[in-house]
Design a protein around this motif. Sequence first.
Motif, short mmCIF file in Angstrom:
data_model
loop_
_atom_site.label_atom_id
_atom_site.label_comp_id
_atom_site.label_asym_id
_atom_site.label_seq_id
_atom_site.Cartn_x
_atom_site.Cartn_y
_atom_site.Cartn_z
N GLY A 41 -5.09 -2.05 3.31
CA GLY A 41 -4.34 -2.16 2.06
C GLY A 41 -4.96 -1.35 0.95
O GLY A 41 -4.24 -0.73 0.14
N ALA A 42 -6.31 -1.30 0.87
CA ALA A 42 -6.97 -0.51 -0.16
C ALA A 42 -6.72 0.98 0.06
O ALA A 42 -6.58 1.74 -0.91
N THR A 43 -6.64 1.40 1.32
CA THR A 43 -6.35 2.81 1.60
C THR A 43 -4.94 3.18 1.14
O THR A 43 -4.72 4.23 0.53
N VAL A 44 -3.98 2.31 1.45
CA VAL A 44 -2.60 2.55 1.00
C VAL A 44 -2.53 2.57 -0.53
O VAL A 44 -1.87 3.43 -1.13
N PHE A 45 -3.23 1.63 -1.17
CA PHE A 45 -3.22 1.58 -2.63
C PHE A 45 -3.83 2.85 -3.24
O PHE A 45 -3.29 3.40 -4.20
N THR A 46 -4.94 3.30 -2.68
CA THR A 46 -5.58 4.50 -3.21
C THR A 46 -4.69 5.72 -3.02
O THR A 46 -4.60 6.58 -3.90
N TRP A 81 -1.39 5.69 -2.89
CA TRP A 81 -0.32 5.58 -3.87
C TRP A 81 -0.83 5.91 -5.27
O TRP A 81 -0.15 6.59 -6.04
N LEU A 82 -2.01 5.42 -5.59
CA LEU A 82 -2.55 5.65 -6.94
C LEU A 82 -2.74 7.13 -7.21
O LEU A 82 -2.38 7.62 -8.30
N SER A 119 1.44 7.79 -8.57
CA SER A 119 1.43 7.14 -9.87
C SER A 119 1.16 8.14 -10.98
O SER A 119 0.60 9.23 -10.74
#
Length: 431
Positions: A267-272, A274-275, A279
Amino acid sequence: MSDSQTPAPSTPAAGTPDSTTRGPAPHTPEQSRWHNAFREITTGSALISVLAVLLALVVGAVMIAFTNKDVQAASGYFFSRPADTVSAIWQAVSGAYSALFQGSIYNFRRPDFADGIKPLTETLTFATPLIAAGLGVALGFRVGLFNIGGRGQMLIAAAIGGWVAFAVDLPYGIHLVAALVAGILGGALWGGLVGLLKARTGAHEVITTIMLNYVAFYLVSYLLRDGFLKTPGSNNPQSPATQPTAIFPDLLGPNYNLHFGFVLVIGATVFTWWLLSRSNIGFQFRAVGENPNAARVAGISVQRMYVYAMLFSGGLVGLAGINQVLGTTTSGFGAGIDSGIGFDAITVALLGRSKPWGVFAAGILFGAFKAGGFSMQAAEGVPIDIVLVVQSLIVLFIAAPPLVRTIFRLPTPGALPRRQRPIITKEAAAK
């Protein structure tokens, strides 16, 4: 109007600009050589990373052969029977790398698939904190910041999140989330302090992160001996055990060490990703990392981006620290809980070229090195230091892209292809 009445085109006076004359190009501040080298090392071609790993494995094979006793014995009579030396070298290298594979991916000697796949779960367990910390370092790289304070950020995250994990009584689920959030916030605040110092005073992040590593280490050491992290009635500088309500659940059952932290890292990899890629703040991060002067001219607050970037970077590294408390060392932690992960994360980020999914793959590779290195030592007698040398060589080759290009005869990025000579026929030459 006749031709005789057609006015001649006017010629502008010297020094008078017109629509066909280009004025002087606006001055654009050039980036320093350090900035260009930093960008090439941290965001270069993925092919360089693959070739760096290949070169490191080749050099590692040479070192394995030189340190093997059978190879040393066979080389004593090399000129009389050279085939024995070649065979000994092959057996030493192939045996070592086969043991590395069986200790990190799949062990063919186990009777069933459930036991044979256990090395892969160990690899993913080792890779979990490496990926989280590598994502934090990589995010800093994308903004032009060299975050080498992973050790301090992990320690602060472990201290704050660990205290919530063993000292606070909460229901199952809520307790786990509270400890996790506390650890991430602890790492984010410790990293954000670096960004604030750089934004307000211009202090270089390398110096401040190194100093804060020592501050965090001695602070946590004190808290483990005489502070709120001390185990009551014990002189051992170790925290109490994590409460069962705050421990990560197992993903594959009690026979495997892989826990829920690996899912959080995905999840942190996906978030990073996306960020950085989708974004608005990620666009500003990348703009500042490419050229802070141009970003400032475009209206981006560079100082603010430094603070935000270090907050996110420290939070991701903090995820690695709290992962150790809630998933790996649940019986209590000491001041050495980082286990060198904060510095290994720099190598993971470099190998992954500061790309989230590249960091994810690099973290799994280094997790395989950690898991398989012990098996290689036990099965073939290869020193565990060989694995550390291979990891160091990967960093060396990644930090020297021209060397890798020279060895494999790769073209230099941006270089124009050699122009071919025109073909002149006899008819064209006659004209």
